[in-house]
Design a protein around this motif. Sequence first.
Motif, PDB file in Angstrom:
ATOM      1  N   LYS A 182       8.177  -6.656  -4.284  1.00 26.16           N
ATOM      2  CA  LYS A 182       7.310  -7.439  -4.124  1.00 26.16           C
ATOM      3  C   LYS A 182       6.355  -7.477  -5.204  1.00 26.16           C
ATOM      4  O   LYS A 182       5.138  -6.711  -4.954  1.00 26.16           O
ATOM      5  CB  LYS A 182       6.477  -8.217  -3.160  1.00 26.16           C
ATOM      6  CG  LYS A 182       6.491  -9.895  -3.609  1.00 26.16           C
ATOM      7  CD  LYS A 182       5.756 -10.898  -2.903  1.00 26.16           C
ATOM      8  CE  LYS A 182       7.042 -11.185  -1.520  1.00 26.16           C
ATOM      9  NZ  LYS A 182       6.275 -12.038  -0.118  1.00 26.16           N
ATOM     10  N   ASN A 190       7.902  -6.973   1.328  1.00 29.41           N
ATOM     11  CA  ASN A 190       6.542  -6.520   0.391  1.00 29.41           C
ATOM     12  C   ASN A 190       6.410  -5.375   0.407  1.00 29.41           C
ATOM     13  O   ASN A 190       5.429  -4.995  -0.527  1.00 29.41           O
ATOM     14  CB  ASN A 190       6.547  -6.120   1.888  1.00 29.41           C
ATOM     15  CG  ASN A 190       5.897  -7.202   3.021  1.00 29.41           C
ATOM     16  OD1 ASN A 190       6.224  -8.124   2.425  1.00 29.41           O
ATOM     17  ND2 ASN A 190       5.843  -7.327   4.079  1.00 29.41           N
ATOM     18  N   GLU A 191       7.203  -4.210   0.345  1.00 30.22           N
ATOM     19  CA  GLU A 191       7.334  -2.887  -0.725  1.00 30.22           C
ATOM     20  C   GLU A 191       8.179  -3.818  -2.224  1.00 30.22           C
ATOM     21  O   GLU A 191       7.978  -2.742  -2.647  1.00 30.22           O
ATOM     22  CB  GLU A 191       8.590  -2.321   0.124  1.00 30.22           C
ATOM     23  CG  GLU A 191       8.253  -0.457  -0.552  1.00 30.22           C
ATOM     24  CD  GLU A 191       9.285  -0.116   0.118  1.00 30.22           C
ATOM     25  OE1 GLU A 191      10.591  -0.130  -0.825  1.00 30.22           O
ATOM     26  OE2 GLU A 191       8.569   0.976   0.775  1.00 30.22           O
TER      27      GLU A 191
END
Length: 319
Positions: free
Chosen positions: A94, A91-92
């Motif tokens: 992407k 998530n960090e």
Amino acid sequence: MTSKRILTIIGVSIVGLIAIVALATSWYTVDESEQAVVITFGDAGDPITEPGLKFKMPWPIQKVEKLSKETFSLQFGYQQTADGEIVSYDNETKMITGDDNIVLADLVVQWRITSPRDYLFNSEDPRELLHSATSASIRSVIGSSKIDDALTSGKAEIEAATRDLLADLVTKYDIGITVLSVNLQDVELPNEEVRQAFTAVRDAEEQKNIKVNQAGRYENQRFGEANGEKDAIISQATGEKIARVEQARGDVALFNELYEEYRLNQEITRDRLILETLESVLPNAQLYIMNDDSGTMTYLPLAGPRQAAPVATEGSDNE
């Protein structure tokens, strides 16, 4: 024991305790890998970088904060545990590229504390602020780059652009940190299916480049051969031109010689030209020169030096 004596003992004990605290907090040491900042009632002084035993005012008048002079590493997008295991944070990492594709990008930022006072007092958590600035910088650069550049040959440019942007942000935040380098670790597509599709596209691009290079080499080869053939034709034509000119000059010279002979001896030259023309028109014919002025007729064959010249007398079959 009287109360006065008790108070005296308590007072001496307090003074002794204060003396011990003062003595214990008046000395500190600075290691070679450290830099120290002496803070006097909340006001920080200049950093102390020379190693050794140092003296200061006792606490709480002065206190010391020690910071490392070594280079730190900020791992963005992943973390390595104590047992060596790598934990990824998709998530960090992407991000969206400039041509609307999604990639996962993690990196390492090398940084150092260059202003201990700003590092201690200008931010509550400089490391967290550096992490946020790193995220903003890499997302901004990836967002203006194409996916081909991010996955292949453009990584060096992305690293340099991210480092410059991050250094500018850290300078504006004034948190006492200097960014030394930015190193991309992995830039990849988010899932296996997309990775396979991109790999197929990249292979097709490589095949296209190979075909284009082969076509260029073939074009150069054919162009060179065509130039060689052109030069050969021009050279041959030039040679034929020179030969024709020289032949024409020879014909003119021969004609001039014949004309001069004709002008001096017109009848003989005319007969000679007639005979030569007959030899040229009738190459296999027997030519004779006959004389009918006397009773005995003699003829001279003009057939070449290898044939004998017969003599005919009067009354022969050749009359």
